[in-house]
Design an enzyme around this catalytic site. Structure first.
Site, short mmCIF file in Angstrom:
data_model
loop_
_atom_site.label_atom_id
_atom_site.label_comp_id
_atom_site.label_asym_id
_atom_site.label_seq_id
_atom_site.Cartn_x
_atom_site.Cartn_y
_atom_site.Cartn_z
N GLU A 321 0.81 -1.22 0.00
CA GLU A 321 0.00 0.00 0.00
C GLU A 321 0.84 1.27 0.00
OE1 GLU A 321 -3.79 -1.51 -0.40
OE2 GLU A 321 -3.17 0.58 -0.30
N SER A 322 1.85 1.35 0.85
CA SER A 322 2.55 2.63 1.03
C SER A 322 4.06 2.55 0.99
CB SER A 322 2.15 3.23 2.38
OG SER A 322 2.70 2.46 3.45
#
Length: 501
Positions: A321-322
């Site tokens: 995700e990040s």
């Protein structure tokens, strides 16, 4: 004398009365004219509180994403509706010819559907300020003989969408290249045509450069041969009529968003690099195990324990995700370590999405919720893989894929079967029958596969971290892959899609 004066006064009063009556008549008539004046289109939109936009459900227009409706045309239309102070309603018309015919009717105030400005279309509708330039690209199958000229298309099977700018371009070329022939289909979309080229069912097709850029990961054998047109403008279409009030307001709107840079942000969101994981990206992940993961390991373990999750899986999910960046931010609205939408953050009690600890705990709760909302009969590990897909694409789209899986004779509770059908959510002939419409289903497949591979590496790293550090210091190793054990090497290769060095 008195009689004369009385007659004179009576005459004056009569005339005054007539003038007053005439004035009243004129006043009533004027008021009637004012009240019966036909409102402009702009006034009509504002009074109704709704802007109706005609579009097509698809990757370059609008579709339902995990955080709700999205897509370049949808985002722009939503911004225009906000500019007008009204709500947005999108109505679908799939045939491009019909779409242009119905602009300005009850079907919609305007058309926003990635429409190419052509001479033929400009005779039918009024195009607003262009927001993007594209080129029409000839697509062929990689590994086959690459066409170099229009003559190379002679005797080949060429297919395009009917009533499209691509068919118009071919008709223009046919004036010079008389032996040029092609097929037109109204019941296919761009992704269908790319698949046909990829599988060798047709020799060539034509797509716009922006559409190809978005969808090229789906069918990698469908490759650009050359541009078949000069750069062409994309613009919204308005009716050709005396009342240009809404058109003029749209012109002001586009001028404003170009000046503020808002349109550039949207371009980057939908037409920027797709972020495919390559060799260098996989190696970067392996190194970030050492540089970033240790800082967040305590929170990941605590959040996983609280929600009865595998902390290494949660770590892999958060990296996907990040990249373990607590300040990560996407123009689409997702933010933070676990890239939560605003609505999801509220749902799981996260007040500050950029607070890494809150985001980790919130993301863990959300994943656990998705995991628990799947039918009880689904067993592990399929339950986890399906929940991961839902984290990426949303439960609604996942359910659509499971229904398609069952329809085609597969097991909707098995990830191996469902992942075969997820890419179909990007094809009109399938998603037009689903509840939630278009979705970039192939991304969910890659998403789950990446996390599984990241998970493998993290699990191995937990056991042999010290050994890896020692190997990394060995100056005799000839490649980055060789810095890691065979297990890590194979996992990194799997992520990057590399089979040999």
């Amino acid at each position: 004398m008195t009689k004369i004066l009385l007659n004179t006064a009576s005459t004056v009063l009569t005339r005054l009365w007539k003038l007053s009556l005439l004035g009243l008549v004129f006043a009533v008539a004027a008021a009637t004219l004012v009240s019966s004046r036909i409102p402009t289109t702009l006034e009509e939109v504002k009074s109704s509180g709704k802007l109706i936009v005609i579009s097509r459900n698809g990757p370059t227009t609008y579709y339902e994403g995990p955080a709700g409706h999205t897509g370049f045309e949808y985002v722009m239309a939503k911004a225009f509706a906000k500019h007008l102070g009204v709500d947005l309603e999108v109505r679908e018309i799939e045939d491009l010819g019909e779409m242009l015919d119905k602009v300005g009717t009850k079907a919609g105030h305007l058309a926003a559907s990635g429409l190419t400005v052509t001479e033929k279309r400009a005779r039918k509708v009024l195009f607003a300020e262009p927001y993007l330039q594209v080129t029409q690209q000839l697509i062929y199958r990689s590994g086959e003989s690459k066409p170099e000229t229009i003559e190379d298309l002679y005797g080949k099977r060429v297919m395009v969408i009917s009533n499209s700018s691509h068919s118009e371009r071919l008709k223009e070329l046919q004036r010079e290249y008389r032996d040029l022939a092609w097929e037109e289909q109204h019941d296919v979309d761009m992704l269908d045509l790319l698949e046909m080229v990829h599988n060798g069912k047709i020799d060539y097709t034509i797509v716009d450069s922006n559409a190809y850029q978005i969808n090229r990961p789906v069918y990698p054998k469908a490759t650009v041969a050359f541009d078949i047109s000069e750069p062409q403008d994309l613009a919204w279409a308005f009716p050709q009529q005396k009342d240009a009030s809404l058109y003029n307001e749209a012109q002001k709107f586009f001028k404003d968003i170009k000046q503020t840079g808002a349109i550039d942000d949207a371009m980057e969101t939908f037409y920027g690099h797709l972020g495919e994981i390559d060799y260098s990206g996989a190696i970067l992940f392996a190194h970030r195990l050492q540089s970033r993961l240790p800082k967040w390991e305590t929170h990941l373990k605590a959040a996983a324990e609280k929600n009865d999750l595998d902390w290494q899986l949660l770590a892999a999910l958060s990296y996907q995700e990040s990249h373990w960046n607590p300040k990560a931010k996407s123009p689409t609205g997702v933010r933070g370590f676990m890239m939560l939408t605003l609505n999801t953050a509220k749902e799981v009690g996260v007040k500050n999405r950029l607070n890494a600890e809150q985001s980790i705990y919130g993301g863990a709760r959300y994943f656990k919720s998705l995991h628990g909302r799947l039918p009880e009969r689904i067993k592990e590990p399929d339950r986890t893989w399906l929940a991961l897909a839902a984290y990426n694409i949303g439960l609604g789209h996942l359910e659509d894929a499971r229904i398609l899986t069952e329809h085609f004779g597969g097991n909707p509770d098995k990830w191996a079967d469902v992942k075969q059908q997820l890419p179909l959510l990007a094809k009109r002939k399938y998603y037009k029958f689903t509840k939630h419409g278009y979705a970039r289903g192939w991304e969910a497949v890659d998403y789950v596969q990446n996390i599984r591979n990241f998970h493998t590496i993290i699990a191995w790293n937990e056991i042999e971290n010290q050994r890896l550090q020692q190997l990394a210091q060995n100056e005799n190793h000839v490649s980055d892959y060789a810095q890691f054990s065979p297990t890590v090497t194979e996992a990194v290769k799997s992520i990057s899609g590399t089979s040999s060095l």
